[in-house]
Motif scaffolding. Structure first.
Motif, PDB file in Angstrom:
ATOM      1  N   UNK A 203      60.186 -25.168 -22.302  1.00  0.00           N
ATOM      2  CA  UNK A 203      60.661 -24.447 -23.345  1.00  0.00           C
ATOM      3  C   UNK A 203      61.131 -22.977 -23.036  1.00  0.00           C
ATOM      4  N   UNK A 204      61.949 -22.511 -23.604  1.00  0.00           N
ATOM      5  CA  UNK A 204      62.234 -21.076 -23.392  1.00  0.00           C
ATOM      6  C   UNK A 204      62.696 -20.386 -24.811  1.00  0.00           C
ATOM      7  N   UNK A 205      61.781 -19.534 -25.122  1.00  0.00           N
ATOM      8  CA  UNK A 205      62.200 -19.287 -26.756  1.00  0.00           C
ATOM      9  C   UNK A 205      61.543 -20.279 -27.636  1.00  0.00           C
ATOM     10  N   UNK A 206      62.555 -20.541 -28.749  1.00  0.00           N
ATOM     11  CA  UNK A 206      62.210 -21.846 -29.344  1.00  0.00           C
ATOM     12  C   UNK A 206      62.937 -22.856 -28.893  1.00  0.00           C
ATOM     13  N   UNK A 207      63.344 -22.996 -27.752  1.00  0.00           N
ATOM     14  CA  UNK A 207      64.465 -24.123 -27.196  1.00  0.00           C
ATOM     15  C   UNK A 207      63.701 -24.875 -26.210  1.00  0.00           C
ATOM     16  N   UNK A 208      63.463 -26.202 -26.528  1.00  0.00           N
ATOM     17  CA  UNK A 208      62.995 -27.259 -25.597  1.00  0.00           C
ATOM     18  C   UNK A 208      63.931 -27.858 -24.962  1.00  0.00           C
ATOM     19  N   UNK A 209      64.164 -28.216 -23.674  1.00  0.00           N
ATOM     20  CA  UNK A 209      64.819 -29.105 -22.854  1.00  0.00           C
ATOM     21  C   UNK A 209      64.053 -30.403 -22.414  1.00  0.00           C
ATOM     22  N   UNK A 210      64.292 -31.563 -22.898  1.00  0.00           N
ATOM     23  CA  UNK A 210      63.494 -32.821 -22.177  1.00  0.00           C
ATOM     24  C   UNK A 210      64.389 -33.673 -21.541  1.00  0.00           C
ATOM     25  N   UNK A 211      64.068 -34.484 -20.602  1.00  0.00           N
ATOM     26  CA  UNK A 211      64.818 -35.343 -19.778  1.00  0.00           C
ATOM     27  C   UNK A 211      64.073 -36.535 -19.372  1.00  0.00           C
ATOM     28  N   UNK A 212      64.761 -37.586 -19.521  1.00  0.00           N
ATOM     29  CA  UNK A 212      64.475 -39.011 -18.886  1.00  0.00           C
ATOM     30  C   UNK A 212      63.169 -39.597 -19.490  1.00  0.00           C
ATOM     31  N   UNK A 213      62.360 -40.256 -18.489  1.00  0.00           N
ATOM     32  CA  UNK A 213      60.826 -40.932 -18.821  1.00  0.00           C
ATOM     33  C   UNK A 213      61.205 -42.557 -18.835  1.00  0.00           C
ATOM     34  N   UNK A 214      60.375 -43.136 -19.171  1.00  0.00           N
ATOM     35  CA  UNK A 214      60.454 -44.648 -19.261  1.00  0.00           C
ATOM     36  C   UNK A 214      60.211 -45.147 -20.623  1.00  0.00           C
ATOM     37  N   UNK A 215      61.199 -46.152 -20.873  1.00  0.00           N
ATOM     38  CA  UNK A 215      61.035 -47.205 -22.065  1.00  0.00           C
ATOM     39  C   UNK A 215      60.169 -48.408 -21.671  1.00  0.00           C
ATOM     40  N   UNK A 216      59.682 -48.913 -22.630  1.00  0.00           N
ATOM     41  CA  UNK A 216      59.000 -50.252 -22.809  1.00  0.00           C
ATOM     42  C   UNK A 216      59.755 -51.048 -23.412  1.00  0.00           C
ATOM     43  N   UNK A 217      60.413 -51.934 -22.990  1.00  0.00           N
ATOM     44  CA  UNK A 217      61.405 -52.927 -23.693  1.00  0.00           C
ATOM     45  C   UNK A 217      60.977 -54.427 -23.469  1.00  0.00           C
ATOM     46  N   UNK A 232      67.621 -34.229 -23.760  1.00  0.00           N
ATOM     47  CA  UNK A 232      67.771 -33.727 -25.569  1.00  0.00           C
ATOM     48  C   UNK A 232      67.027 -32.300 -25.518  1.00  0.00           C
ATOM     49  N   UNK A 233      67.936 -31.573 -26.408  1.00  0.00           N
ATOM     50  CA  UNK A 233      67.695 -30.194 -26.705  1.00  0.00           C
ATOM     51  C   UNK A 233      67.054 -30.239 -28.102  1.00  0.00           C
ATOM     52  N   UNK A 234      65.647 -29.428 -28.244  1.00  0.00           N
ATOM     53  CA  UNK A 234      65.242 -29.295 -29.448  1.00  0.00           C
ATOM     54  C   UNK A 234      64.823 -27.953 -29.867  1.00  0.00           C
ATOM     55  N   UNK A 235      65.440 -27.500 -30.971  1.00  0.00           N
ATOM     56  CA  UNK A 235      65.289 -26.036 -31.499  1.00  0.00           C
ATOM     57  C   UNK A 235      64.397 -25.923 -32.604  1.00  0.00           C
ATOM     58  N   UNK A 236      63.394 -25.133 -32.551  1.00  0.00           N
ATOM     59  CA  UNK A 236      62.149 -25.046 -33.479  1.00  0.00           C
ATOM     60  C   UNK A 236      62.965 -24.120 -34.526  1.00  0.00           C
ATOM     61  N   UNK A 237      62.456 -24.414 -35.596  1.00  0.00           N
ATOM     62  CA  UNK A 237      62.843 -23.602 -36.874  1.00  0.00           C
ATOM     63  C   UNK A 237      61.935 -22.399 -36.880  1.00  0.00           C
ATOM     64  N   UNK A 238      62.643 -21.199 -37.133  1.00  0.00           N
ATOM     65  CA  UNK A 238      61.948 -19.887 -36.928  1.00  0.00           C
ATOM     66  C   UNK A 238      61.098 -19.649 -38.211  1.00  0.00           C
ATOM     67  N   UNK A 239      60.989 -20.449 -39.203  1.00  0.00           N
ATOM     68  CA  UNK A 239      60.537 -20.326 -40.262  1.00  0.00           C
ATOM     69  C   UNK A 239      59.372 -21.570 -40.588  1.00  0.00           C
TER      70      UNK A 239
END
Length: 360
Positions: A203-217, A232-239
Motif C-alpha cells: 500500500x502507498x497512501x490510500x492505494x493498494x496493489x495486490x497480485x496473484x495467489x492460489x485458488x481452490x477449485x 488488482x488496485x484498491x483505493x480506500x475512500x478518504x471519508x
C-alpha cells in the motif's frame, strides 16, 4: 518565425524531459543472518529507544514437518548488526502463514494456522500486540473471521486491512479492518478478484496493489489448488475506511506467483515491489500440491503508481519464496529468511535500497 518555432520546440523538449518518469533500480546486499533458519515467518520493524529494529515471529524451522512449526521470535539491531531472541508469541504451539504490522510503534500479529500430528490444519483468529519497548505481548480483539495466508496492509498508522486469505476449508473474499485505536473490527468492501491465499501486496497512501495467489477449485469432483493470475488496485475512500474501490489492472510480466514478498514504497517513486515467490503452489514443505518440488523465481517486479505500469527491476541475488511480506526501516527493505532452491529453509537476510538510475 523560425526563432519562435525553435523556442517552442525547446519548451516542448524541456517539458517532456521534466515529465519523463524516473528510472529506478535496486541495490542489494546482505546483513547478519538469523539465529536459526526460518520460513513463512511474520516480519515487521519498529523503533526502540530511538534505534531501528527488525522483528520476526513464528514460522517454519528446518525439517519442515508439523513438529517444526515454530513460535520462535527474534529482533535485529540494525545499527549494531546483531540478532537476539525475544519472548515467543504466547500461542503455545506456533503457527504458519501469520502476518505482522507495526502501527504507532506497536507490532500486531494476525492469524495463521496450526498443524497437528495427523496433518490437520486450523485457521486461527487470535491477534497479539507486541510492545517492542516493554518486550511483552497482549492478546487483543480476535479477528471477525479466522484467516491465514492473507495480505495485511496499514492505512493512516491506525487501520490494518486483512485482504482475502484461507479460512479452514476455503478461500474467502472478506476484507477485515482492525482499528488499533478502538481495538475493534469491521468488514470492508469485499475483495473484487477471485478469493485467494498466498497472494502478495503493498500500500502507498490510500492505494493498494495486490497480485496473484492460489485458488481452490473443484475439477471433476476433486478439489485442486491452482495459481490465480491477476493484479488488482484498491483505493480506500478518504471519508470511510470501510469503502474500497477495486479495479483490475494489467497483469505483471511472467507467470503468476505464490508467496512473494511485497512492500509499498513512497520514495524516490511511489510503487509496490514484488520479490521472489514460485509458480508452483505448495502447502508448507515446499513440495507442490501436484507432488512436484517448488522452486523460487528470481525476478523482481514493481507496479509504479506514477505511470500505472509494471516495470522489471532485475533479479533477487539469492532467489527465495515462502514469504509473508518485506520489513521496511527508513529507506531500507529487508527479506528475512524464506525458502531457497531445493526447498531449503534459510537464515539469510537480504536487503535492498531503491536508487535513481541517472544519479548512480
Amino acid at each position: 518565425m523560425k526563432r519562435l518555432l525553435l523556442v517552442l520546440s525547446l519548451v516542448v523538449l524541456v517539458a517532456s524531459c521534466q515529465q519523463a518518469p524516473k528510472q529506478v533500480s535496486l541495490n542489494w546486499s546482505t546483513v547478519e543472518p538469523l539465529p536459526i533458519p526460518i520460513s513463512n515467518n511474520a516480519v515487521s520493524s519498529a523503533v526502540v529507544d530511538g534505534n531501528p529494529y527488525l522483528f520476526t515471529f513464528l514460522g517454519l524451522e528446518e525439517g519442515k514437518t508439523f513438529e517444526n512449526v515454530s513460535h520462535f521470535s527474534a529482533r535485529y539491531d540494525i545499527q549494531n548488526n546483531t540478532w537476539e531472541e525475544i519472548p515467543s508469541v504466547p500461542d503455545e504451539i506456533g503457527r504458519l502463514a501469520s502476518t505482522a504490522e507495526t502501527v504507532n510503534g506497536q507490532i500486531y500479529i494476525f492469524g495463521g494456522y496450526t498443524v497437528a500430528e495427523d496433518g490437520s490444519e486450523v485457521s486461527t483468529r487470535e491477534v497479539f500486540k507486541y510492545d517492542p519497548i516493554a518486550n511483552t505481548y497482549e492478546q487483543v480483539a480476535d479477528m471477525l473471521l479466522p484467516v491465514e495466508d492473507a495480505v495485511s496492509l496499514v492505512y493512516q498508522d491506525r487501520y490494518v486491512y486483512l485482504v482475502s486469505g484461507w479460512n479452514n476449508t476455503n478461500n474467502v473474499s472478506n476484507v477485515q479492518i482492525y482499528d488499533t485505536e478502538t481495538n475493534s473490527w469491521e468488514h470492508a468492501t469485499p475483495y473484487a478478484g477471485p478469493p485467494v491465499f498466498g497472494h502478495a501486496g503493498g500500500i502507498v497512501g490510500n492505494t493498494m496493489i495486490l497480485s496473484d495467489g492460489v485458488q481452490a477449485i473443484v475439477d471433476e469432483g476433486e478439489r485442486i489448488f491452482k495459481m490465480s493470475p491477476g493484479s488488482i488496485k484498491g483505493e480506500i475512500d478518504s471519508e470511510d475506511p470501510t469503502l474500497i474501490n477495486w479495479t483490475r489492472i494489467k497483469q505483471h510480466p511472467g507467470k503468476a506467483r505464490y508467496r512473494m514478498a511485497a512492500v509499498g514504497i513512497e520514495s524516490p517513486v511511489e510503487m509496490v515491489v514484488f520479490v521472489g515467490g514460485t509458480d508452483n503452489p505448495y502447502n508448507y514443505n515446499g513440495i507442490g500440491y501436484n507432488l512436484k518440488p517448488s522452486f523460487p523465481d528470481s525476478s523482481v517486479l514493481a507496479y509504479r503508481l506514477d505511470t500505472n505500469e509494471w516495470v522489471e527491476l532485475g533479479a533477487q541475488p539469492t532467489p527465495s519464496m515462502d514469504h509473508r511480506s518485506i520489513a521496511k526501516s527508513g529507506n531500507e527493505y529487508y527479506i528475512i529468511g524464506g525458502m531457497l532452491n531445493g526447498q531449503q529453509i534459510t537464515d539469510k537476510v537480504q536487503k535492498f535500497t531503491v536508487e535513481i538510475e541517472d544519479e548512480l
